[in-house]
Each structure stands twice: as C-alpha cells, then as structure tokens.
Design an enzyme around this catalytic site. Structure first.
Site, PDB file in Angstrom:
ATOM      1  N   CYS A  56      59.800  50.884 -41.465  1.00  0.00           N
ATOM      2  CA  CYS A  56      60.155  52.000 -40.596  1.00  0.00           C
ATOM      3  C   CYS A  56      61.547  51.859 -40.040  1.00  0.00           C
ATOM      4  O   CYS A  56      62.127  50.776 -40.053  1.00  0.00           O
ATOM      5  CB  CYS A  56      59.195  52.076 -39.406  1.00  0.00           C
ATOM      6  SG  CYS A  56      57.492  52.332 -39.873  1.00  0.00           S
ATOM      7  N   GLY A  96      62.322  54.222 -44.655  1.00  0.00           N
ATOM      8  CA  GLY A  96      61.040  54.907 -44.766  1.00  0.00           C
ATOM      9  C   GLY A  96      61.255  56.333 -45.191  1.00  0.00           C
ATOM     10  O   GLY A  96      62.038  57.049 -44.563  1.00  0.00           O
ATOM     11  N   ASN A 149      59.056  50.071 -35.223  1.00  0.00           N
ATOM     12  CA  ASN A 149      59.347  49.414 -36.503  1.00  0.00           C
ATOM     13  C   ASN A 149      58.806  48.000 -36.404  1.00  0.00           C
ATOM     14  O   ASN A 149      59.154  47.270 -35.472  1.00  0.00           O
ATOM     15  CB  ASN A 149      60.857  49.392 -36.769  1.00  0.00           C
ATOM     16  CG  ASN A 149      61.252  48.542 -37.973  1.00  0.00           C
ATOM     17  OD1 ASN A 149      62.314  47.951 -38.000  1.00  0.00           O
ATOM     18  ND2 ASN A 149      60.390  48.466 -38.980  1.00  0.00           N
ATOM     19  N   GLY A 150      57.993  47.626 -37.360  1.00  0.00           N
ATOM     20  CA  GLY A 150      57.385  46.296 -37.344  1.00  0.00           C
ATOM     21  C   GLY A 150      55.906  46.423 -37.597  1.00  0.00           C
ATOM     22  O   GLY A 150      55.436  47.459 -38.082  1.00  0.00           O
ATOM     23  N   TYR A 185      67.238  42.516 -48.755  1.00  0.00           N
ATOM     24  CA  TYR A 185      66.917  43.800 -49.366  1.00  0.00           C
ATOM     25  C   TYR A 185      66.953  44.987 -48.407  1.00  0.00           C
ATOM     26  O   TYR A 185      67.421  46.052 -48.750  1.00  0.00           O
ATOM     27  CB  TYR A 185      65.518  43.747 -49.992  1.00  0.00           C
ATOM     28  CG  TYR A 185      65.022  45.100 -50.438  1.00  0.00           C
ATOM     29  CD1 TYR A 185      65.451  45.654 -51.641  1.00  0.00           C
ATOM     30  CD2 TYR A 185      64.174  45.850 -49.632  1.00  0.00           C
ATOM     31  CE1 TYR A 185      65.040  46.908 -52.036  1.00  0.00           C
ATOM     32  CE2 TYR A 185      63.764  47.123 -50.019  1.00  0.00           C
ATOM     33  CZ  TYR A 185      64.191  47.647 -51.219  1.00  0.00           C
ATOM     34  OH  TYR A 185      63.804  48.891 -51.598  1.00  0.00           O
TER      35      TYR A 185
END
Ligand code: AMP
Length: 504
Positions: free
Chosen positions: A30, A56, A131-132, A271
C-alpha cells in the site's frame, strides 16, 4: 461474494473457524498520503496517490474534511482512472485529506476493504489509511468480536479503528496512542480527525513515511516521489515509533514508545520503492546501482552484453555494466500498459501477464552471451519466461544475475511475498542449503548467481551484515523477523525447518 476470497482479508468465519493465517490472505502492499490546510487537499492527494501507484494498483480512496463534514470516495482501479475528474474532486471538499492505494494478492478486493477506513467516534469522525501489516490483528479482532464488536471490513486496519473507538481516554491522540500500544507488526499510518492530521510509524519503522511541505502546509506520504509530483519540499522522515500531529497550531512530534533501534525493510530498496524516491537519506536508484556493481564484483562473468529485466532490473544492470565494463543494452522491451505481473491473483494470469509485459529485442540478443539482471526471484515465474524468451531470440548463453539474495521466507509486514512453499528458493532448499544449481536448472539459465546478504549491506555503505547488525529487517532472506508474529500459526523458523525436512 465470499469474504474468504478477499485479500488482506480476514478469512470468513464460515470457512475459517480457527482463523487460520496460513493462506495468502493477509498480505498487502500500500501507499498512503495526507495533507492539512490546503484548499485543494483532495486534488493534491489524488496526485500524491498517483505517484504512489506502484505501491498498489487495485483500489484507491480519499477521505476529506471541510470543517463540518467528512467526505469519502473509495474506488476499485487506478488513481488516474478514478480521481482525475473535477466532478469527483468536487465531491471531496475541504482543506484536509488522507488517501490510500492498495492491492490484494489473492482473490478479489471488495469495496468495503478499500481505505481510508472511516468511523464516527464519540470524538467525531476519524479516517485511517495504513501501509504495512499487523501481525496480531487477527487475535485482537477475534477478541473484540467475542466482545460484541461488529466489523464492516475484513481488513486488519479496522482493528485500529475499533481500538481507538473503545479507548476511554478523552482526546483523540491519547486514544490513538493507546490503540497503537496494542498492535504489533508494521504500520505507517495517516489518520484524519476533525482537527488533526496524524501520522504514525511503528516502533521499528518497517515501512517508510515522510513529512513534506507545500506552501506552508504539511504533507505525510509513503515516499518522497509523492512530494516531487506536486513540487512539495521534503522535510524529513517520520522516525520509528514517532507520532506526528499536524493541526492549525503546526506540527508536533510525540514518541510514546520505548526507544528501539530502527529496522526498516530492506526490500523497499531492492524492489518496492520507486527509484526516484529517497528512503532514509539514500536515493533508491543509487542503492540499486550499487547493488548491481557489488553483484558484478561477487559474480562477474565473461559476456557480450548486460540486459536488464525491465523495469525492476534496470538500475542494478546499469551498476553491473559500469563495474564490469560490459555494454548495457535494452534486450527486453517492456509494454507499460500492463500491470505488474504480481498483481494478477492467479498463477495462470500471472504467467499471461509476463508474456504480455515483456518482449525480446532480437537485434540486441541474437548470437550474444548475455548477462540477464533482475532484482529478485520470488516464485520464479518471471525468470523462467524471460530466460526462455532470450533463448528463443537467439541468445548464445544466458547468465542470470539477481541483485538480492534468494528469498527463502515470507514477508508478514505488507509486501506481497507469498507463502513459503511457493517461494522458489524455499522449494529448492535441501538440508538447510539452497540448491542454486537446481534453481538455475529450473529457470533454464547457463549460470545463476545472487547478490550475497553481505553484498546488500556493502551496497548500502556498511561493512557487511554482521559488522553493525542488523541495520535493516532482511527477514525475506534470513528468516530473522523483527517482531512477534502472534497471528502466524507456529514459529516461522519452525515452519521453515519442517519445510526443509519435507524438501530434504
Ligand atoms: P517471480 O516471477 O514470482 O519470481 O517474481 C519476480 C519478479 O517480481 C521480479 O521481476 C521482481 O521484480 C518482481 N517482484 C519482486 N517482489 C515483488 C513484490 N513484492 N511485488 C510485486 N513484484 C515483485
């Protein structure tokens, strides 16, 4: 639609009396964004989310506040497809907004899981974007459901809303902190109340979060590329365990947790983050190039041309070419109008995606000994296709070089690396040793080599992993998870051992 098919998702109770966490169900990548005090808050949030789209691509949402009312728009699909028209921005009035982009790894995303999540609390409205991934959300959720809580989504993030709602503290910040004290795992959060924009990073700082400023108005965002798109100024990273409160009184910092050594996720550099972002003071592009150069030092080979797997392998291939003196060429051309291969939830579609996405540039490849460079091998799907594509295009030799170590362990902190038994390097592990030759055979290359774990740290400017260990969390390569994994059935290291036993 069955909840069981949703990602990031709690398995449906019908299917999952035991709340089994073994599936691919609770993982998500996210991006988050928030701005306070700007008359075009929603439009700016849409632009910020557009820059974070790589984090995302399945769904996006924005919640705004105009001093009286909260407005919320949550949509399936890309930010540009959903949030670019004036009519939708007009539905999000106010000078404060938070936004979120997400994608799921298995099954379908449903609209009620799309963030920011919102609730009317007794203190007023409260929106949160995450996010996570929380590693004890399922345990908390189970407890709260038994206590009568009614959940609207299957997202782990909703646990935070419930904990804030149930807190007996008077002020929203105290409530929020009390909620954070109960959760484990990775979280970079942006939240919006009727008076404040709040940002929070977990005590280890696993996922990134930065503070920026535009015309005197504060911004919170997952990555600096979301500041660049709107010409905002980068101020600093949110620190691990830090809570940032932005209101009409300016910006405050709170540190409610006992201090801990930071453990940001190293995969952001390998990445996940955009190459033009600066993460913890390091330009991602530069780190990736240095990983490529380090790889050339560790696993150099005589060849005619260096070919990156675009786009993920490009910076490392540039570094590898510069270090080795072998020319860099675009031997594979990427079609940018197809989503990332990983996003497609089924294996067959994933494979189809790989073919749609890349094609060989014959004039570069034919008759050449090539060094093919990618950033990682996860399931091996991309590698098999690309190596075959190079051979079909007439490559004489294909030497595959990967600018990170073999991924042997799943991620539980918000990056979509799948279950351990689908990771190629885990499948190829025998008696505790990764069979690189077996992996090479599987992908069909003439030779295969990975950057060492020490090499990663050297590329980051350290002496190696053990010199000042551990500076990051590198659990995907080592199984060294930095938090407890309350929801994950059994100890992951034990899981690994049993897997090894099976493989052996
Ligand atoms: P695979 O084909 O399953 O081996 O996946 C490897 C490819 O996916 C590489 O080209 C990577 O750049 C990319 N990749 C690695 N990690 C992720 C991730 N978490 N999400 C999406 N793609 C990824």
């Amino acid at each position: 639609m069955s909840q069981a098919t949703n990602n990031h998702a709690f398995p449906s109770p019908a299917r999952d009396a035991e709340f089994d966490m073994d599936g691919d169900t609770l993982r998500e990548e996210c991006g988050v964004f928030g701005i306070f005090g700007h008359p075009d808050a929603a439009a700016i949030t849409a632009l910020g989310l557009h820059a974070l789209q790589h984090r995302g691509q399945e769904a996006a949402g924005i919640v705004s506040f105009d001093g009286k009312r909260f407005s919320s728009e949550r949509r399936m699909g890309l930010v540009g497809e959903n949030f670019s028209s004036q009519s939708i921005i007009d539905r999000l009035p106010g000078n404060a907004a938070v936004g979120h982009v997400r994608y799921s790894t298995t099954g379908e995303t449903i609209l009620r899981n799309v963030q920011p999540l919102f609730a009317e609390l007794d203190t007023g409205g409260f929106a949160v974007a995450h996010n996570g991934n929380l590693t004890n959300a399922l345990s908390i959720r189970r407890e709260l459901i038994r206590d009568g809580a009614i959940y609207q989504s299957t997202s782990d993030t909703e646990v935070i809303l419930h904990l804030v709602a149930r807190s007996r503290r008077a002020r929203i910040l105290e409530r929020f902190i009390e909620a954070l004290r109960q959760i484990e795992g990775a979280y970079s959060l942006v939240a919006l109340s009727n008076k404040k924009l709040i940002g929070a990073r977990d005590p280890l700082g696993i996922r990134p979060l930065v503070i920026g400023e535009l015309n005197g108005n504060y911004i919170l965002a997952s990555e600096t590329c979301a500041l660049d798109i709107i010409g905002a100024r980068f101020i600093r990273d949110v620190e691990n365990g830090e809570i940032i409160v932005i209101s009409e009184d300016g910006l405050e910092s709170h540190k409610p947790f006992p201090p801990q050594v930071m453990r940001p996720c190293i995969f952001e550099y390998i990445y996940f983050s955009r190459p033009d972002s600066v993460v913890h003071g390091r330009p991602v592009y530069d780190v990736r190039k240095r990983m490529g150069a380090q790889l050339a030092m560790e696993a150099g080979i005589d060849a005619d041309v260096i070919v990156p797997v675009p786009d993920s392998g490009v910076p490392a291939a540039i570094g590898y070419a510069a270090q080795s003196g072998i020319p860099f060429e675009l031997g594979i051309i990427r079609n940018h109008y197809v989503g990332r291969t990983f996003i497609e939830p089924t294996q067959s579609i994933r494979e189809l995606g790989v073919r749609l996405k890349h094609s060989a540039n014959r004039c570069v490849v034919k008759g050449k000994r090539i060094v093919l460079i990618d950033d990682s091998i996860v399931r091996g799907t991309t590698s098999v296709k690309i190596v075959k594509m190079m051979r079909d295009a007439g490559a004489k030799e294909v030497h595959f070089r990967i600018s990170s170590p073999p991924i042997t362990h799943p991620d539980y902190y918000g990056i979509d690396t799948p279950q351990q038994d689908t990771l190629l390097a885990a499948q190829m592990t025998k008696n505790g040793k990764i069979d690189i030759e077996g992996m090479c055979k599987y992908v069909g290359a003439d030779s295969l080599a990975f950057l060492s774990i020490d090499g990663i740290y050297r590329a980051m400017g350290y002496e190696g992993r053990d010199a000042q260990r551990p500076q990051f969390t590198d659990h995907c390569f080592t199984g060294d998870y930095p938090t407890s994994l309350t929801d994950i059935a059994g100890d992951p290291n034990r899981q690994q051992l049993s897997l090894l036993a099976e493989a052996g």
